[in-house]
Design an enzyme around this catalytic site. Structure first.
Site, short mmCIF file in Angstrom:
data_model
loop_
_atom_site.label_atom_id
_atom_site.label_comp_id
_atom_site.label_asym_id
_atom_site.label_seq_id
_atom_site.Cartn_x
_atom_site.Cartn_y
_atom_site.Cartn_z
N TRP A 26 0.83 -1.22 0.00
CA TRP A 26 0.00 0.00 0.00
C TRP A 26 0.85 1.26 0.00
CZ3 TRP A 26 -5.11 1.74 0.46
CH2 TRP A 26 -5.27 3.04 0.93
N ASP A 86 -0.05 9.23 0.61
CA ASP A 86 0.53 10.54 0.30
C ASP A 86 2.00 10.57 -0.13
OD1 ASP A 86 -1.72 10.62 1.91
OD2 ASP A 86 -0.85 11.95 3.41
N TRP A 114 -4.19 0.20 4.22
CA TRP A 114 -3.53 1.24 5.01
C TRP A 114 -3.14 0.71 6.40
CZ3 TRP A 114 -4.15 3.68 9.67
CH2 TRP A 114 -3.44 4.86 9.85
N ARG A 117 -1.28 17.56 12.25
CA ARG A 117 -0.30 16.73 11.53
C ARG A 117 0.16 17.35 10.21
NH1 ARG A 117 -4.92 13.44 11.92
NH2 ARG A 117 -6.25 13.34 10.08
C1 FRU Z 1 -3.70 11.98 4.29
C2 FRU Z 1 -3.26 11.40 5.64
C3 FRU Z 1 -2.38 12.38 6.40
C4 FRU Z 1 -1.60 11.49 7.30
C5 FRU Z 1 -1.38 10.28 6.43
C6 FRU Z 1 -1.37 8.96 7.15
O1 FRU Z 1 -4.01 10.99 3.37
O2 FRU Z 1 -4.37 11.01 6.40
O3 FRU Z 1 -3.10 13.38 7.11
O4 FRU Z 1 -0.40 12.07 7.72
O5 FRU Z 1 -2.41 10.28 5.46
O6 FRU Z 1 -1.06 7.92 6.31
#
Ligand code: FRU
Length: 443
Positions: free
Chosen positions: A13, A16, A40, A150
C-alpha cells in the site's frame, strides 16, 4: 495492468507523497507506505529517487517507527535540502488505544485515538537513513488539537528563517492552519493560526507557497461531503498576511475535477512549482500486490486567480513514434492503453475512449468526462466530471497508462485525473466531430 509511467510501489500500500525535493543532484520522493500489506496501516516512509521525475528508482524504506513518539506510525511530512543534509519534518504517531480493523491491521481505537507530535530528522546519506531529534520538535501545545494536528510542510522564508505549517482542527468543528517559526529547525516557536468555517471539520496536508504573484494554499479538508465524498483536496488563491496570519481568499476551488487525487505535495526547483498527488485506490486490481499510485508530476501556475496544473515537460521524453494522426473525420480505432494523445476539438464532439465518454459542447465551452462504464469499485464513487469555461476550439491532452487516464484541457486550465478499472477499460477509440488528432506511443 500496472501503470508504466505513473509511480507505484513494487508491492504493498502507498498513500501521500512526502518529502518531495531536489537534493544532491537528484529528485527524491518519499511516500506513506505499509510494508506489511495492501491496505492502510503501520505507516513508514517509502523512498524513491529520479533524475527526471519520470523514471523512478526504488530505494529501501527510509523512515520507520522506532521510538516512543512514532511507534505506531511515521505520518506525512516534508523535506528541505540544506547543503549535504536532507532535513525532514514529519508527524510521529502513537495510538492511545489500539483495535484490529477488518483487514487484521492494528489501528487507533476511536475517532480521536491518535497522539501526534512533529519530529525533525536529518539524513546525511541522501535520504537512505535518518537520525531523529527527540523529544519532538513541535509537541502538542495549547494551540493544537490533541489528536488531529499533523503533516508539517516546512520551507525557508525570504527573510531567512524556517517556517512550518500544520493541518489542525478547531475542536472538530472547523479546520485550521498552525504556523511555527525556527532559526535552526530544532527549536520552534508558535507564530499564529488561520481558520475558516467553510471547509470541513479538519485539514490534512497543507501546502502554502507564492506563485506568479499570488499566495496559494493547497489542502485536504475532512468532512467536506461533496457527492458523498468526505475528503477532497482543494486550493485557495489569495493573499497571506504574515502579520495577522489571515488568508484573504480571491478564489476557491476543488483541486481537480475528479476526486481521486488526494493529499498532494509540492516543491520548488529551478523556478518550477511541481506537484504530485496520491491517486486513491483502496484495494488492488485483481491479483496485483500493490495498491495506490501517484499522479504525473504537474507544473503549477496561476493566471487570473485560477490554478493551472499541467504535466512537466519531461513527460514529453516518454513519447515514442506517432501511432496515428488524423484531421476532420470521424474515427474508429484500436489503440494501445499506453499512449499520449493530443487533440484540438473544433466543434461539438463525442468521444468514446475505451468506455470513457467525453462530450464537448463548443457553445457552452463545456467538456464532460464520464467514466461510469469503467470505474473501479474501490475508488471514490463519483464518475461524471464537467469542465467549464473552455473556448469553442479547445485543446485536450490525454495520457493513458492502463489504469490511469489523465485529461488536461487548455494546457491545464481544467483537468481530470482518474483511475479506471483496467478490466473494464477497452482499447477502442471512437470520435465523432471535427478534430485534429495525434496519438504518440509511450516508450
Ligand atoms: C492523508 C493522511 C495524512 C496522514 C497520512 C497517514 O491521506 O491522512 O493526514 O499524515 O495520510 O497515512
Amino acid at each position: 495492468m500496472k501503470p508504466q509511467y505513473h509511480f507505484t510501489a513494487e508491492k504493498n500500500w502507498i498513500n501521500d507523497p512526502n518529502g518531495l525535493c531536489f537534493h544532491n543532484g537528484k529528485y527524491h520522493m518519499f511516500y506513506q507506505y505499509n510494508p506489511k500489506g495492501t491496505t492502510w496501516g503501520y505507516m513508514h516512509w517509502g523512498h524513491t529517487s529520479s533524475d527526471n521525475l519520470m523514471d523512478w528508482q526504488h530505494l529501501p524504506v527510509a523512515l520507520f517507527p522506532d521510538n516512543e513518539y512514532d511507534k505506531d506510525g511515521c505520518f506525512s511530512g516534508s523535506a528541505l535540502s540544506i547543503e549535504d543534509e536532507l532535513h525532514i519534518m514529519y508527524t510521529g504517531i502513537r495510538y492511545r488505544e489500539k483495535e484490529v480493523n477488518a483487514y487484521g491491521v492494528e489501528v487507533a481505537a476511536g475517532d480521536d485515538g491518535l497522539l501526534p507530535s512533529q519530529i525533525h530528522a536529518v539524513s546525511k546519506d541522501n535520504g537512505l537513513s535518518f537520525t531523529k531529534s527527540l523529544p519532538p520538535a513541535i509537541p502538542i501545545d495549547e494551540h493544537s488539537h490533541f489528536a488531529h494536528v499533523r503533516d508539517p510542510k516546512v520551507w525557508k522564508t525570504v527573510e531567512g528563517f524556517y517556517r512550518t505549517v500544520l493541518g489542525n482542527t478547531e475542536n472538530r468543528k472547523q479546520g485550521s492552519l498552525l504556523f511555527y517559526k525556527s532559526y535552526n529547525l530544532h527549536t520552534w516557536e508558535y507564530e499564529g493560526k488561520w481558520t475558516h468555517p467553510d471547509f470541513g471539520w479538519g485539514w490534512e496536508c497543507p501546502d502554502l507557497f507564492t506563485l506568479d504573484g499570488y499566495d496559494v494554499l493547497i489542502f485536504s479538508p475532512m468532512g467536506i461531503n461533496i457527492h458523498h465524498i468526505n475528503q477532497v483536496s482543494m486550493y485557495l488563491v489569495g493573499r497571506m498576511n504574515w502579520e495577522t496570519f489571515n488568508f484573504e481568499i480571491f478564489h476557491k476551488s476543488f483541486l481537480n475535477n475528479c476526486f481521486d487525487i488526494y493529499a498532494p505535495q509540492t516543491f520548488s526547483h529551478n523556478n518550477r512549482r511541481i506537484m504530485i498527488g496520491w491517486l486513491r485506490q483502496y484495494h488492488p486490481f485483481t491479483e496485483e500486490s500493490y495498491t495506490g499510485m501517484m499522479t504525473l508530476p504537474l507544473c503549477l501556475s496561476v493566471k487570473n486567480n485560477i490554478l493551472y496544473s499541467y504535466p512537466i515537460s519531461e513527460v514529453d521524453q516518454k513519447r515514442g513514434e506517432i501511432f496515428h494522426q488524423q484531421s476532420n473525420k470521424d474515427i474508429t480505432l484500436s489503440i494501445e492503453k499506453l499512449c499520449d494523445i493530443e487533440l484540438v476539438i473544433k466543434g461539438n464532439t463525442k468521444i468514446n475512449l475505451g468506455g470513457i465518454l467525453i462530450t464537448f459542447d463548443a457553445h457552452q465551452g463545456q467538456l464532460i468526462v464520464d467514466r461510469t462504464q469503467v470505474y473501479f469499485e474501490h475508488t471514490e464513487n463519483h464518475h461524471i466530471f464537467p469542465m467549464d469555461g473552455l473556448p469553442p476550439e479547445c485543446t485536450l491532452r490525454i495520457f493513458i497508462d492502463h489504469c490511469v487516464v489523465e485529461f488536461f484541457a487548455e494546457k491545464g486550465q481544467e483537468s481530470c485525473i482518474c483511475i479506471v478499472d483496467p478490466n473494464k477499460f477497452s482499447s477502442k477509440l471512437e470520435i465523432k466531430g471535427n478534430i485534429d488528432l495525434t496519438i504518440y506511443k509511450i516508450q
